[in-house]
Design a protein around this motif. Structure first.
Motif, PDB file in Angstrom:
ATOM      1  N   CYS A 149     -49.917  14.867 -31.790  1.00  0.00           N
ATOM      2  CA  CYS A 149     -49.308  14.912 -33.120  1.00  0.00           C
ATOM      3  C   CYS A 149     -49.410  13.561 -33.831  1.00  0.00           C
ATOM      4  O   CYS A 149     -49.614  13.513 -35.035  1.00  0.00           O
ATOM      5  CB  CYS A 149     -47.863  15.335 -32.948  1.00  0.00           C
ATOM      6  SG  CYS A 149     -46.833  15.068 -34.362  1.00  0.00           S
ATOM      7  N   LEU A 150     -49.301  12.461 -33.089  1.00  0.00           N
ATOM      8  CA  LEU A 150     -49.349  11.148 -33.737  1.00  0.00           C
ATOM      9  C   LEU A 150     -50.719  10.871 -34.324  1.00  0.00           C
ATOM     10  O   LEU A 150     -50.836  10.222 -35.358  1.00  0.00           O
ATOM     11  CB  LEU A 150     -48.970  10.049 -32.743  1.00  0.00           C
ATOM     12  CG  LEU A 150     -47.504  10.018 -32.344  1.00  0.00           C
ATOM     13  CD1 LEU A 150     -47.258   8.905 -31.336  1.00  0.00           C
ATOM     14  CD2 LEU A 150     -46.622   9.834 -33.553  1.00  0.00           C
ATOM     15  N   PHE A 151     -51.774  11.387 -33.687  1.00  0.00           N
ATOM     16  CA  PHE A 151     -53.111  11.220 -34.256  1.00  0.00           C
ATOM     17  C   PHE A 151     -53.212  11.976 -35.574  1.00  0.00           C
ATOM     18  O   PHE A 151     -53.758  11.472 -36.546  1.00  0.00           O
ATOM     19  CB  PHE A 151     -54.180  11.714 -33.286  1.00  0.00           C
ATOM     20  CG  PHE A 151     -55.557  11.671 -33.872  1.00  0.00           C
ATOM     21  CD1 PHE A 151     -56.234  10.469 -33.945  1.00  0.00           C
ATOM     22  CD2 PHE A 151     -56.160  12.806 -34.373  1.00  0.00           C
ATOM     23  CE1 PHE A 151     -57.507  10.413 -34.509  1.00  0.00           C
ATOM     24  CE2 PHE A 151     -57.421  12.754 -34.927  1.00  0.00           C
ATOM     25  CZ  PHE A 151     -58.094  11.555 -34.995  1.00  0.00           C
ATOM     26  N   ALA A 152     -52.659  13.178 -35.622  1.00  0.00           N
ATOM     27  CA  ALA A 152     -52.713  13.978 -36.855  1.00  0.00           C
ATOM     28  C   ALA A 152     -51.920  13.295 -37.967  1.00  0.00           C
ATOM     29  O   ALA A 152     -52.337  13.298 -39.126  1.00  0.00           O
ATOM     30  CB  ALA A 152     -52.166  15.377 -36.593  1.00  0.00           C
ATOM     31  N   LEU A 174     -53.200  13.314 -44.968  1.00  0.00           N
ATOM     32  CA  LEU A 174     -51.885  13.868 -44.635  1.00  0.00           C
ATOM     33  C   LEU A 174     -50.781  12.902 -45.029  1.00  0.00           C
ATOM     34  O   LEU A 174     -49.734  13.315 -45.549  1.00  0.00           O
ATOM     35  CB  LEU A 174     -51.808  14.190 -43.141  1.00  0.00           C
ATOM     36  CG  LEU A 174     -50.478  14.773 -42.664  1.00  0.00           C
ATOM     37  CD1 LEU A 174     -50.192  16.092 -43.364  1.00  0.00           C
ATOM     38  CD2 LEU A 174     -50.467  14.941 -41.172  1.00  0.00           C
ATOM     39  N   MET A 175     -50.993  11.606 -44.809  1.00  0.00           N
ATOM     40  CA  MET A 175     -49.975  10.620 -45.179  1.00  0.00           C
ATOM     41  C   MET A 175     -49.774  10.589 -46.691  1.00  0.00           C
ATOM     42  O   MET A 175     -48.646  10.466 -47.167  1.00  0.00           O
ATOM     43  CB  MET A 175     -50.369   9.227 -44.669  1.00  0.00           C
ATOM     44  CG  MET A 175     -50.321   9.109 -43.162  1.00  0.00           C
ATOM     45  SD  MET A 175     -48.703   9.492 -42.488  1.00  0.00           S
ATOM     46  CE  MET A 175     -47.753   8.147 -43.121  1.00  0.00           C
ATOM     47  N   ILE A 176     -50.866  10.712 -47.464  1.00  0.00           N
ATOM     48  CA  ILE A 176     -50.738  10.744 -48.926  1.00  0.00           C
ATOM     49  C   ILE A 176     -49.962  11.976 -49.351  1.00  0.00           C
ATOM     50  O   ILE A 176     -49.054  11.901 -50.193  1.00  0.00           O
ATOM     51  CB  ILE A 176     -52.127  10.693 -49.581  1.00  0.00           C
ATOM     52  CG1 ILE A 176     -52.769   9.334 -49.333  1.00  0.00           C
ATOM     53  CG2 ILE A 176     -52.053  11.005 -51.065  1.00  0.00           C
ATOM     54  CD1 ILE A 176     -54.233   9.271 -49.709  1.00  0.00           C
ATOM     55  N   PHE A 177     -50.285  13.124 -48.764  1.00  0.00           N
ATOM     56  CA  PHE A 177     -49.581  14.361 -49.087  1.00  0.00           C
ATOM     57  C   PHE A 177     -48.090  14.246 -48.772  1.00  0.00           C
ATOM     58  O   PHE A 177     -47.238  14.598 -49.593  1.00  0.00           O
ATOM     59  CB  PHE A 177     -50.204  15.524 -48.309  1.00  0.00           C
ATOM     60  CG  PHE A 177     -49.446  16.809 -48.425  1.00  0.00           C
ATOM     61  CD1 PHE A 177     -49.506  17.550 -49.588  1.00  0.00           C
ATOM     62  CD2 PHE A 177     -48.673  17.277 -47.370  1.00  0.00           C
ATOM     63  CE1 PHE A 177     -48.804  18.742 -49.701  1.00  0.00           C
ATOM     64  CE2 PHE A 177     -47.979  18.458 -47.475  1.00  0.00           C
ATOM     65  CZ  PHE A 177     -48.036  19.195 -48.642  1.00  0.00           C
TER      66      PHE A 177
END
Length: 51
Positions: free
Chosen positions: A20-23, A29-32
């Motif tokens: 999960c940490l890689f995702a 995803l961080m921008i979203f």
């Protein structure tokens, strides 16, 4: 004694599964998640101060 070894070389180990940490470290995803967080924060501040 029976020879049970195979003539082929052993298969290389498969890549370790990414968790999960890689995702979560992926930039899109961080921008979203940042955009959603900012929208929630703006809605909360609007409810607190404008209503």
């Amino acid at each position: 004694m029976v020879d049970t070894s195979r003539g082929e070389a052993p298969a290389p180990p498969a890549e370790e599964p990414r968790g999960c940490l890689f995702a979560l470290s992926q930039p899109p995803l961080m921008i979203f998640l940042t955009v959603i967080g900012v929208l929630l924060l703006m809605a909360a501040l609007h409810d607190l101060f404008m209503l």
